[in-house]
Design an enzyme around this catalytic site. Sequence first.
Site, PDB file in Angstrom:
ATOM      1  N   GLY A 115      -4.121  -1.924   9.824  1.00  0.00           N
ATOM      2  CA  GLY A 115      -2.874  -2.543   9.376  1.00  0.00           C
ATOM      3  C   GLY A 115      -2.808  -2.534   7.856  1.00  0.00           C
ATOM      4  N   CYS A 116      -1.601  -2.561   7.309  1.00  0.00           N
ATOM      5  CA  CYS A 116      -1.438  -2.418   5.860  1.00  0.00           C
ATOM      6  C   CYS A 116      -2.053  -3.590   5.089  1.00  0.00           C
ATOM      7  CB  CYS A 116       0.032  -2.241   5.504  1.00  0.00           C
ATOM      8  SG  CYS A 116       1.146  -3.490   6.172  1.00  0.00           S
ATOM      9  N   HIS A 117      -1.704  -4.829   5.435  1.00  0.00           N
ATOM     10  CA  HIS A 117      -2.304  -5.969   4.743  1.00  0.00           C
ATOM     11  C   HIS A 117      -3.824  -5.959   4.924  1.00  0.00           C
ATOM     12  CE1 HIS A 117       1.529  -7.870   3.828  1.00  0.00           C
ATOM     13  NE2 HIS A 117       1.895  -7.766   5.092  1.00  0.00           N
ATOM     14  N   ALA A 118      -4.262  -5.569   6.116  1.00  0.00           N
ATOM     15  CA  ALA A 118      -5.697  -5.558   6.406  1.00  0.00           C
ATOM     16  C   ALA A 118      -6.446  -4.568   5.521  1.00  0.00           C
ATOM     17  CB  ALA A 118      -5.926  -5.229   7.877  1.00  0.00           C
TER      18      ALA A 118
END
Length: 309
Positions: A115-118
């Site tokens: 995931g992007c935030h991850a």
Amino acid sequence: MKPKIYIDGQEGTTGLQIHDRLGERDDIELLLIDPALRKDIAERKKLLNSADIVILCLPDDAAREAVAMIENDSVRVIDASTAYRTAPGWVYGYPEMSKSQREKIKTAKRLANPGCHAVGFISLVYPLVSLGILPKNYPLTCFSLTGYSGGGKKMIAQYEQEKTPDLLAPRLYGLTLRHKHFAEMTEVTGLTRAPVFCPVVDDYYKGMATTVMLHDDMLCGKQTSRTIRDELAGYYAGQRFVKVAPELGSGYLNSNWGAGTNDLMITVSGTDGETLLTARFDNLGKGASGAAVQNLNIMLGLPEETGLI
């Protein structure tokens, strides 16, 4: 023979970006579905079982259904949804985590694209945990600013075609503190104490700035912003896409840095006793489609930068 690649769900934001990155390449064969048949189960199943590598750009439930339709044991899968990021038997697709992770990706049959935030959070936290600097039970807080493209077609339309006054300013969301990337952020880094994480969306198309804040006296050893910067620089030395800024941060950090690329830049800032870590990257690049193409290249034994900027 060229490897055959099929993108299931190429009509979405991530799928379109992946298609754009792969469409001009002559070292692979991109399998395409007739637009009139894109919801036809039989046609999708045929293509899912005809490819060497399938890239799923679907909602979680649809991704699970697609995986269940794959009966050909030689087909390898890259899933861009949240469905399998912490699932047993699936390899997590952040190759810069470690040398062993890159080797796992190379031979993976089932790979979960991060995931992007991850990606931002893990790029900062995983090395410090691995190096023994950050205790696994540290009370971490993180905020992550993103452009609106990460919300998909519906959010893009809101910002570009249906904009209301409340969309002109940054908006906090995920206020239950259990954003869909929360599980992978905690599990992949090996934390035993869950971070407090708040994402923020703002009125710009793409780009992400993920920030973690630390009290140096709660870390292991005598740490300062400078020693932490140097440790991260050493950890990521030689990486093509992940870099650490040579100097401590000052002034302003723009959150749309690196837009259009697969690059990720880590900047360490701070003062006496306190450190600020920020990862900046394109949420559609290293945070989604660029990462998927990088992982695809590794799985095919190609240079990681093939087809990427």
